[in-house]
Write an enzyme that holds these catalytic residues in place. Structure first.
Site, mmCIF file in Angstrom:
data_model
loop_
_atom_site.group_PDB
_atom_site.id
_atom_site.type_symbol
_atom_site.label_atom_id
_atom_site.label_comp_id
_atom_site.label_asym_id
_atom_site.label_seq_id
_atom_site.Cartn_x
_atom_site.Cartn_y
_atom_site.Cartn_z
ATOM 1 N N GLY A 129 0.647 -1.001 -0.168
ATOM 2 C CA GLY A 129 -0.160 -0.087 -0.261
ATOM 3 C C GLY A 129 0.745 0.882 0.030
ATOM 4 N N GLY A 131 3.686 3.713 -2.510
ATOM 5 C CA GLY A 131 4.748 2.592 -3.781
ATOM 6 C C GLY A 131 5.551 4.385 -3.987
ATOM 7 N N GLU A 363 11.569 2.988 -9.174
ATOM 8 C CA GLU A 363 12.573 3.976 -8.797
ATOM 9 C C GLU A 363 11.873 5.695 -8.933
ATOM 10 O OE1 GLU A 363 16.502 3.224 -8.767
ATOM 11 O OE2 GLU A 363 16.311 0.541 -9.451
HETATM 12 N N1 CAA Z 1 18.480 13.130 0.113
HETATM 13 C C1 CAA Z 1 18.120 12.826 1.695
HETATM 14 N N2 CAA Z 1 17.528 13.279 1.416
HETATM 15 C C2 CAA Z 1 16.421 13.951 1.174
HETATM 16 C C3 CAA Z 1 16.154 14.075 -0.374
HETATM 17 C C4 CAA Z 1 16.974 13.281 -0.909
HETATM 18 N N3 CAA Z 1 17.582 13.151 -1.918
HETATM 19 N N4 CAA Z 1 15.350 14.493 -0.772
HETATM 20 C C5 CAA Z 1 13.985 14.422 0.281
HETATM 21 N N5 CAA Z 1 15.170 14.339 1.481
HETATM 22 C C6 CAA Z 1 14.627 14.487 2.876
HETATM 23 C C7 CAA Z 1 14.232 15.848 2.898
HETATM 24 O O1 CAA Z 1 15.403 17.006 3.114
HETATM 25 C C8 CAA Z 1 13.508 16.441 4.277
HETATM 26 O O2 CAA Z 1 14.089 15.942 5.484
HETATM 27 P P1 CAA Z 1 13.679 17.053 6.588
HETATM 28 O O3 CAA Z 1 12.593 16.682 7.025
HETATM 29 O O4 CAA Z 1 15.028 16.731 7.865
HETATM 30 O O5 CAA Z 1 13.750 18.584 6.236
HETATM 31 C C9 CAA Z 1 12.838 14.542 4.191
HETATM 32 O O6 CAA Z 1 13.822 14.097 2.999
HETATM 33 C C10 CAA Z 1 11.106 14.799 3.500
HETATM 34 O O7 CAA Z 1 10.843 15.027 1.846
HETATM 35 P P2 CAA Z 1 9.996 15.398 1.871
HETATM 36 O O8 CAA Z 1 9.779 16.402 2.284
HETATM 37 O O9 CAA Z 1 10.499 16.004 0.788
HETATM 38 O O10 CAA Z 1 9.474 14.289 1.188
HETATM 39 P P3 CAA Z 1 8.151 13.860 0.891
HETATM 40 O O11 CAA Z 1 7.387 12.341 1.687
HETATM 41 O O12 CAA Z 1 7.493 15.007 0.127
HETATM 42 O O13 CAA Z 1 8.421 12.742 -0.401
HETATM 43 C C11 CAA Z 1 8.989 12.106 -2.666
HETATM 44 C C12 CAA Z 1 9.246 12.608 -1.302
HETATM 45 C C13 CAA Z 1 9.890 12.674 -3.438
HETATM 46 C C14 CAA Z 1 7.483 11.980 -3.169
HETATM 47 C C15 CAA Z 1 9.517 10.751 -2.239
HETATM 48 O O14 CAA Z 1 8.486 10.149 -0.568
HETATM 49 C C16 CAA Z 1 9.939 9.207 -3.353
HETATM 50 O O15 CAA Z 1 10.781 9.676 -3.994
HETATM 51 N N6 CAA Z 1 8.556 8.675 -3.780
HETATM 52 C C17 CAA Z 1 8.946 7.373 -4.858
HETATM 53 C C18 CAA Z 1 9.829 6.773 -3.641
HETATM 54 C C19 CAA Z 1 10.547 5.886 -5.164
HETATM 55 O O16 CAA Z 1 11.043 6.370 -5.624
HETATM 56 N N7 CAA Z 1 10.242 4.786 -5.067
HETATM 57 C C20 CAA Z 1 10.998 3.106 -5.343
HETATM 58 C C21 CAA Z 1 11.189 2.447 -5.328
HETATM 59 S S1 CAA Z 1 12.927 1.690 -5.478
HETATM 60 C C22 CAA Z 1 11.866 0.421 -6.621
HETATM 61 O O17 CAA Z 1 11.871 1.339 -7.626
HETATM 62 C C23 CAA Z 1 11.651 -0.959 -6.436
HETATM 63 C C24 CAA Z 1 13.278 -2.112 -7.010
HETATM 64 O O18 CAA Z 1 13.581 -2.610 -6.126
HETATM 65 C C25 CAA Z 1 13.582 -0.508 -8.238
#
Ligand code: CAA
Length: 383
Positions: A129, A131, A363
């Site tokens: 639930g 992603g 990703e």
């Molecule tokens: N590097 C380090 N820290 C980061 C960062 C980065 N690139 N991006 C955000 N952060 C930190 C922020 O600084 C923040 O920290 P503080 O609270 O201390 O200030 C914290 O993380 C939260 O940041 P956001 O408010 O931006 O986070 P959010 O909840 O709004 O989510 C998002 C951001 C971009 C939507 C993120 O949830 C995301 O990338 N989602 C997609 C997930 C994904 O790619 N999943 C794929 C899984 S892997 C896969 O596919 C399987 C496989 O086997 C290949």
């Protein structure tokens, strides 16, 4: 771009190309059809140093830069996109974060054999639930003595059935949302760990994808990666690198489709001349070539920035977004240029077409990449 590559980078690129065309390309269709994991190929890639390209030599890797990594990965992807994601996950999503955040003992035990390709790693963030909203982790980790007890299910885990260890993200403090997430290195023989349902996919069918189940899975506190409550940062930092890998996978798929379609257009005749003489086909060829080149430039820029330790979230997201949309565009056009032949398995373009789609999803979907780009672009403007 070729003009500015070092001799070492060019040698690695050529070596990866020779290997990919000789060992991977001839078997890719059969492995895809039968959903066979390319174990032999992964072993050979390990011998060539491709499973830990950017991992330091003292940790079992090749100690090269990220430009080298994307050069090699493009070649592997052009031959077999399934093998490419296995390589990308082991390099970018598994070894890389442990090298960055791990303790000396974690690096010794959990990087060395993986970068050397004796073992295979995976990354477990997604859940049934959860992603795109990665902070909404339902998997929990509760401290019990000097152990953490993990409970939950992780979904769509690349390498799942074949991996020896996983970086698992879990909630150690639900109240704190993303600040309550921690990362753990979980080995497959851990008590309470099991591999769940294997997925049957549209594309990259030779790579193995499954759920993993953590049922009172006990992990030593020494396996916490990056510190308690630091897991979300570990996850996001890791995905910045991983997205460069998936962008490169998309680029390789697009390039392979383009090469087949361009050659076909010079050989196939209609109305008394090769179809590449028609503007309708030339415009397709031009758009395909343009987007492929632009993808490569975006990828090399992101890889270069990572090598320079510069923040590159936006650039990695741009590369992934553009390259993955290029891959679906180019493979669709390739099928169109080949017509009925493109739709059948005699040519590889139908496989490229199927393989391309996942690069817009895993990703981080294209929608998430746009979100990351916008957030960072707006931040830069207001600096
Ligand atoms: N590097 C380090 N820290 C980061 C960062 C980065 N690139 N991006 C955000 N952060 C930190 C922020 O600084 C923040 O920290 P503080 O609270 O201390 O200030 C914290 O993380 C939260 O940041 P956001 O408010 O931006 O986070 P959010 O909840 O709004 O989510 C998002 C951001 C971009 C939507 C993120 O949830 C995301 O990338 N989602 C997609 C997930 C994904 O790619 N999943 C794929 C899984 S892997 C896969 O596919 C399987 C496989 O086997 C290949």
């Amino acid at each position: 771009m070729e003009m500015i590559l070092t001799d070492e980078q060019k040698m690695l690129q050529q070596m990866a190309k020779d290997f990919a065309q000789k060992e991977l390309a001839p078997k890719a269709a059969e492995l895809d059809e039968k959903e066979i994991f390319p174990s032999e190929a992964v072993k050979k890639m390990a011998e060539l140093g491709l499973m830990g390209i950017t991992t330091p030599v003292e940790l079992g890797g090749a100690g090269m830069d990220h430009i080298s990594y994307v050069l090699a990965l493009e070649e592997i992807s052009a031959a077999c996109a399934s093998t490419a994601v296995i390589m990308s996950v082991n390099n970018s999503l598994y070894c890389s974060p442990i090298v960055k955040f791990g303790t000396a003992a974690q690096k010794e035990k959990h990087v060395k054999p993986f970068a050397a390709g004796q073992k295979l790693g995976a990354y477990a963030l997604s859940e049934p639930g959860t992603g795109s909203d990665a902070a909404n982790q339902q998997t929990t980790a509760v401290k019990k003595g000097n152990k953490y007890v993990l409970n939950g299910t992780k979904n769509f885990i690349t390498n799942g059935p074949h991996a020896d260890a996983f970086i698992v993200f879990a909630m150690t403090d639900k109240e704190k949302r993303h600040k309550g997430i921690s990362a753990f290195i979980v080995e497959k023989d851990c008590k309470g760990f099991s591999v769940g349902k294997k997925e049957h996919k549209l594309g990259i069918r030779a790579s193995s994808t499954s759920s993993i189940i953590l049922d009172n899975c006990e992990v030593s506190e020494e396996n916490c990666l990056g510190g308690i409550g630091e897991g979300f940062k570990v996850a996001m930092w890791t995905l910045d690198g991983g997205r460069i890998g998936i962008a490169t996978q998309a680029l390789g798929i697009a390039r392979a489709a383009f090469e087949v379609a361009a050659k076909y257009s010079m050989e196939r005749e209609a109305f008394g001349k090769p179809i590449c003489d028609f503007e309708g086909v030339q415009w397709k060829i031009a758009d395909m070539a343009l987007r492929i080149d632009a993808s490569r430039l975006l990828i090399h820029r992101a890889a270069w920035m990572k090598d320079k330790n510069m923040p590159h979230s936006k650039e990695a997201a741009m590369a992934k977004l553009f390259a993955s949309e290029t891959a679906t565009f180019v493979t669709k056009e390739a099928v169109q240029i080949l017509g009925g032949y493109g739709y059948c398995k005699d040519y590889p373009v139908e496989r490229y077409f199927r393989d391309a789609k996942i690069t817009e999803i895993y990703e981080g979907t294209s929608e998430i990449q746009r979100l990351v780009i916008a957030k960072n672009a707006l931040k830069e403007i207001t600096k």
